[in-house]
Design an enzyme around this catalytic site. Structure first.
Site, PDB file in Angstrom:
ATOM      1  CG  HIS A 180      -2.000   1.064   1.302  1.00  0.00           C
ATOM      2  ND1 HIS A 180      -2.247   2.028   2.238  1.00  0.00           N
ATOM      3  CD2 HIS A 180      -2.989   1.017   0.253  1.00  0.00           C
ATOM      4  CE1 HIS A 180      -3.495   2.610   1.779  1.00  0.00           C
ATOM      5  NE2 HIS A 180      -3.986   1.872   0.590  1.00  0.00           N
ATOM      6  CE  LYS A 182      -1.629   4.695  -1.285  1.00  0.00           C
ATOM      7  NZ  LYS A 182      -2.349   4.171  -0.389  1.00  0.00           N
ATOM      8  CG  ASP A 187      18.515  13.141  -9.628  1.00  0.00           C
ATOM      9  OD1 ASP A 187      18.314  12.526 -10.127  1.00  0.00           O
ATOM     10  OD2 ASP A 187      18.647  14.617  -9.747  1.00  0.00           O
ATOM     11  CG  HIS A 426      -7.389   8.229  -0.306  1.00  0.00           C
ATOM     12  ND1 HIS A 426      -6.175   8.097  -0.375  1.00  0.00           N
ATOM     13  CD2 HIS A 426      -7.925   7.151  -0.447  1.00  0.00           C
ATOM     14  CE1 HIS A 426      -5.886   7.070  -0.783  1.00  0.00           C
ATOM     15  NE2 HIS A 426      -6.926   6.105  -0.892  1.00  0.00           N
ATOM     16  CE  LYS A 428      -4.748   6.041   3.593  1.00  0.00           C
ATOM     17  NZ  LYS A 428      -5.035   6.683   2.017  1.00  0.00           N
ATOM     18  CG  ASP A 433       1.144  16.192  23.014  1.00  0.00           C
ATOM     19  OD1 ASP A 433       0.286  16.075  23.148  1.00  0.00           O
ATOM     20  OD2 ASP A 433       2.518  15.509  23.539  1.00  0.00           O
TER      21      ASP A 433
END
Length: 534
Positions: A180, A182, A187, A426, A428, A433
């Site tokens: 999952h 991404k 470079d 979508h 996350k 704190d």
């Protein structure tokens, strides 16, 4: 006698048909197997990039902040696409991309066009794609792989390229485990990490749906750590060269070259569109191309699952990233903000969050409402937990489908956190704190914890974290329903949904967007033993 034969035929018939069907599935699924010893030549991130444009632009700022990284949040879909395309144009040595899903639609084709252009000028391109959503893409990946400077691998692939459904039925335990992650790195110096896959829905380029998401552009030491994660996946036993899975690619090089020309042409058309041209003309994209990267400075670290996670028992946490993420959250002293589109707390997570709230930590959760979610089964796993979470002192907010969402920039300063058309959360993001901000791919659900591999970055930046939370809090009353508890005349508890509509506070005790039949369907799904799959 005839009646007895008819009765026997009626009883045997369905069993016979089922046996035939099972045999057919086994034959279809068994027609192919994964290559035993694919030609998987190891390769690694380049360390010889000091003479590149990106290196020269970063060097002075990094020298003034030894050991620190640079990071810049990308909440706007257009900004997130513009940065990826600009990095592809700025790359001089290498481009590494690792994605759960890569659609060759308008935005995907535009990015592919940039990758091919980069490869044409000598940049080494490595593409690692999870195989679950690559149906009908074999020719695409094989055509790209045929380029001398592009190598494509598929993670945990289907052996049977034409009858995936049959293989899924007989090898579900393996194929249910997905990558999952991404990640895009240019470079080995600048990267993009977060929640976005590649496709129109993730870059505000579809009129019907917009996955409101969050990435972060990073530079400095954290990028080398992310590259090491990429190398682990790229060289793992679960990453198969596409040439080993699509043998016809070797047999028809001319056809693949012609197909790649078609892909290039489609990319050229996409890049010539007003939408993409506007992005490439933006100050953000232009700045990256000439070596001016915006961003905050601070310490940052990568949290990532090992690729071996998909081979191990789901309950073996030795390769899991979630325990490290939970340890970060558990250290909260005053406030914990959790943004998770697929929020499915099991018994352990429910008790864990309740214990944090009991210590006096203010815990707030933003997730999708039923009306905004794209996976009804996830809502069925989450909904029964709401009352217990509320009684534990945890605040729950559910995004409205009409919300303006997406962490946007105003081309220089931060603008609103959430801005798009038809919203489906979508992103996350987890904030501790108002100091630590985690951005990545894992949801707070059993699938992310046990089955899929995930990755993200922890940013130590009180300025960025405090701005992020303040902006979310300011917009929550309008973009989301706050969930409350009511007690009717009979003493039965139920839920309420409160939001601001046209400047007025509105409260309802009916789940927004849910019909009676949908309510029955969700209740039924909640009875099924699906929690571990959500």
């Amino acid at each position: 006698m005839a009646q007895a034969l008819q009765q026997r035929s009626a009883s045997v018939g369905p069993r016979f048909l089922l046996a035939c069907l099972s045999a057919c599935i086994l034959v279809l699924a068994g027609c192919a197997s994964l290559p035993a010893h694919p030609d998987r030549t190891p390769s690694y991130a380049s360390t010889d990039t000091s003479d590149t444009l990106l290196a020269s632009s970063l060097a002075p700022r990094l020298a003034r902040n030894p050991g620190q990284s640079i990071f810049y949040p990308l909440g706007s879909g257009p900004d997130a696409l513009a940065v990826r395309m600009a990095l592809a144009r700025a790359a001089r040595k290498t481009l590494d991309l690792q994605y759960y899903l890569f659609d060759a639609d308008t935005t995907g084709s535009a990015l592919l066009g940039e990758l091919i252009d980069a490869a044409d000028r000598g940049v080494r391109v490595r593409l690692l794609i999870d195989d679950l959503h690559s149906t009908n893409q074999d020719k695409l990946w094989a055509a790209l792989d045929a380029h001398p400077n592009i190598e494509t691998r598929l993670f945990n692939p289907f052996a049977n390229r034409s009858a995936r459904w049959a293989e899924m039925m007989v090898d579900f335990g393996r194929l249910d485990r997905r990558m999952h992650n991404k990640l895009m790195v240019a470079d080995n110096l600048v990267g993009v990490v977060g929640g976005r896959n590649i496709g129109d829905a993730y870059f505000s380029a579809r009129p019907d749906v917009d996955f409101s998401d969050l990435d972060v552009m990073v530079a400095g030491p954290v990028v080398q750590a992310a590259s090491k994660v990429f190398d682990q996946y790229w060289n793992s036993e679960s990453a198969y060269p596409v040439a080993a899975l699509v043998p016809e690619g070797k047999e028809a090089p001319e056809e693949l070259r012609r197909f790649r020309k078609e892909v290039e042409a489609k990319g050229d058309v996409a890049r010539a569109s007003p939408f993409v041209q506007e992005l490439l003309d933006s100050g953000l994209a232009r700045g990256i191309e000439v070596g001016h990267l915006p961003g905050h400075v601070g310490s940052a670290r990568v949290i990532a699952d090992s690729p071996d996670k998909i081979e191990n028992d789901p309950d073996d946490a030795s390769t899991h990233a979630i325990p490290r993420l939970r340890a970060l959250m558990e250290a909260a002293q005053t406030e914990l903000v959790l943004i998770s589109p697929y929020f499915v707390p099991d018994d352990d997570t429910e008790k864990w969050l309740a214990a944090i709230a009991k210590r006096g930590v203010k815990v707030r959760v933003l997730t999708n409402s039923f009306a905004a979610t794209d996976v009804s089964a996830v809502h069925a796993g989450y909904a029964p937990r709401r009352l217990a979470l509320l009684h534990a002192g945890i605040e729950l907010y559910e995004l409205k489908p009409t919300a303006s969402t997406g962490l946007t920039q105003d081309r220089g300063r931060h603008a609103r956190t959430f801005a798009s058309s038809r919203a489906t959360l979508h992103a996350k993001a987890y904030v501790v704190d108002r100091r630590f901000l985690f951005v990545g791919s894992p949801n707070l659900d059993p699938r992310s914890s046990r089955l899929n591999t995930e990755m993200g970055v922890v940013l130590d930046s009180p300025t960025l974290a405090a701005w992020f939370v303040s902006d979310v809090d300011k917009r929550l009353p309008e973009i989301a329903w706050r969930i409350g508890v009511r007690t009717d005349a009979a003493g039965q508890e139920g839920l309420t949904w409160t939001t601001m509509e046209q400047g007025k506070e509105v409260t309802t005790d009916k789940e927004p967007g849910m019909s009676v039949w949908q309510h029955i369907g969700i209740d039924f799904l909640g009875l099924l033993p699906l929690e571990d799959e959500l």
